[in-house]
Design a protein around this motif. Structure first.
Motif, short mmCIF file in Angstrom:
data_model
loop_
_atom_site.label_atom_id
_atom_site.label_comp_id
_atom_site.label_asym_id
_atom_site.label_seq_id
_atom_site.Cartn_x
_atom_site.Cartn_y
_atom_site.Cartn_z
N ILE A 1 3.34 -5.96 -4.60
CA ILE A 1 4.45 -5.00 -4.65
C ILE A 1 4.86 -4.52 -3.26
N ASP A 2 4.27 -5.06 -2.22
CA ASP A 2 4.59 -4.60 -0.87
C ASP A 2 6.04 -4.84 -0.47
N SER A 3 6.65 -5.90 -0.98
CA SER A 3 8.02 -6.22 -0.60
C SER A 3 9.05 -5.52 -1.48
N LEU A 4 8.61 -4.72 -2.46
CA LEU A 4 9.53 -4.03 -3.35
C LEU A 4 9.98 -2.70 -2.75
N ASN A 5 11.05 -2.15 -3.29
CA ASN A 5 11.60 -0.89 -2.80
C ASN A 5 10.98 0.31 -3.51
N ILE A 6 9.68 0.26 -3.73
CA ILE A 6 8.98 1.36 -4.39
C ILE A 6 7.58 1.45 -3.79
N THR A 7 7.10 2.67 -3.65
CA THR A 7 5.75 2.84 -3.12
C THR A 7 4.73 2.66 -4.24
N PRO A 8 3.49 2.35 -3.90
CA PRO A 8 2.46 2.23 -4.93
C PRO A 8 2.32 3.50 -5.77
N ARG A 9 2.41 4.65 -5.16
CA ARG A 9 2.29 5.91 -5.90
C ARG A 9 3.44 6.09 -6.88
N GLU A 10 4.65 5.78 -6.45
CA GLU A 10 5.81 5.89 -7.34
C GLU A 10 5.68 4.94 -8.52
N LEU A 11 5.19 3.72 -8.27
CA LEU A 11 5.01 2.75 -9.35
C LEU A 11 3.96 3.24 -10.34
N GLU A 12 2.86 3.79 -9.85
CA GLU A 12 1.84 4.34 -10.76
C GLU A 12 2.42 5.47 -11.61
N ASN A 13 3.21 6.35 -11.00
CA ASN A 13 3.82 7.44 -11.75
C ASN A 13 4.77 6.92 -12.83
N LEU A 14 5.57 5.91 -12.50
CA LEU A 14 6.47 5.32 -13.49
C LEU A 14 5.70 4.71 -14.65
N MET A 15 4.65 3.95 -14.35
CA MET A 15 3.86 3.33 -15.42
C MET A 15 3.23 4.40 -16.31
N ARG A 16 2.68 5.43 -15.71
CA ARG A 16 2.05 6.50 -16.48
C ARG A 16 3.09 7.19 -17.37
N THR A 17 4.27 7.47 -16.82
CA THR A 17 5.34 8.13 -17.56
C THR A 17 5.77 7.30 -18.76
N TYR A 18 6.02 6.01 -18.54
CA TYR A 18 6.47 5.16 -19.64
C TYR A 18 5.37 4.92 -20.67
N ARG A 19 4.12 4.84 -20.24
CA ARG A 19 3.00 4.69 -21.18
C ARG A 19 2.92 5.93 -22.07
N ILE A 20 3.03 7.11 -21.49
CA ILE A 20 2.97 8.36 -22.26
C ILE A 20 4.15 8.43 -23.24
N ARG A 21 5.34 8.09 -22.77
CA ARG A 21 6.51 8.10 -23.66
C ARG A 21 6.32 7.15 -24.83
N ASN A 22 5.78 5.99 -24.57
CA ASN A 22 5.53 5.03 -25.64
C ASN A 22 4.50 5.57 -26.63
N ASN A 23 3.45 6.16 -26.14
CA ASN A 23 2.42 6.72 -27.02
C ASN A 23 2.96 7.84 -27.90
N LYS A 24 3.85 8.67 -27.35
CA LYS A 24 4.44 9.76 -28.12
C LYS A 24 5.37 9.23 -29.22
N ASN A 25 6.07 8.15 -28.93
CA ASN A 25 7.01 7.59 -29.91
C ASN A 25 6.33 6.86 -31.05
N TYR A 26 5.09 6.41 -30.86
CA TYR A 26 4.43 5.60 -31.87
C TYR A 26 3.17 6.24 -32.43
N ARG A 27 3.13 7.56 -32.48
CA ARG A 27 1.99 8.25 -33.08
C ARG A 27 2.09 8.28 -34.56
#
Length: 105
Positions: free
Chosen positions: A79-105
Motif C-alpha cells: 500500500i506504499d504507492s497508494l494515496n492513503i496512509t496505513p493508519r487511514e486504511l486501518e480506520n476505514l477497514m474497521r469502520t466498514y467492518r463495524i457497519r457490516n456487523n451492525k447491518n447483519y445482526r
C-alpha cells in the motif's frame, strides 16, 4: 555491453511508467467487503484477520494490507504507492467492518 545496459534501462522505464499511469483502483473497501487488484470481491463474512502490517525498519520499511479469506486463502498487497496512509486504511477497514456487523445482526 552498451546494448545490454540500454535494454535494462528501457525495461525499467517501461515497468515504472506502467505503474505511474495505472489509474485503476488497487483496493476497494465498502460496507459489503473488500476487492483488490489481485482478488475478486470478498464479503466481510468470508474475511478474517484483516490488518495493515509494516515490514522492515526505517526507509526500507514497506506497508501491506493482509487478510485471510475462504478459511485458507491469503492476500497481501503493498500500500506504499497508494494515496492513503496505513493508519487511514486501518480506520476505514474497521469502520466498514463495524457497519457490516451492525447491518447483519
Amino acid at each position: 555491453m552498451g546494448i545490454i545496459m540500454s535494454a535494462i534501462g528501457l525495461y525499467g522505464t517501461v515497468k515504472e511508467s506502467r505503474k505511474a499511469f495505472n489509474n485503476k483502483p488497487q483496493i476497494v473497501i465498502d460496507g459489503k467487503g473488500i476487492k483488490t487488484k489481485n482478488v475478486d470481491f470478498k464479503n466481510w463474512s468470508t474475511i478474517e484477520s484483516e490488518e495493515v502490517i509494516q515490514e522492515g525498519y526505517g526507509k526500507s520499511s514497506k506497508s501491506y494490507l493482509t487478510y485471510f479469506y475462504n478459511d485458507d486463502e491469503f492476500e497481501k498487497i503493498g500500500i506504499d504507492s497508494l494515496n492513503i496512509t496505513p493508519r487511514e486504511l486501518e480506520n476505514l477497514m474497521r469502520t466498514y467492518r463495524i457497519r457490516n456487523n451492525k447491518n447483519y445482526r
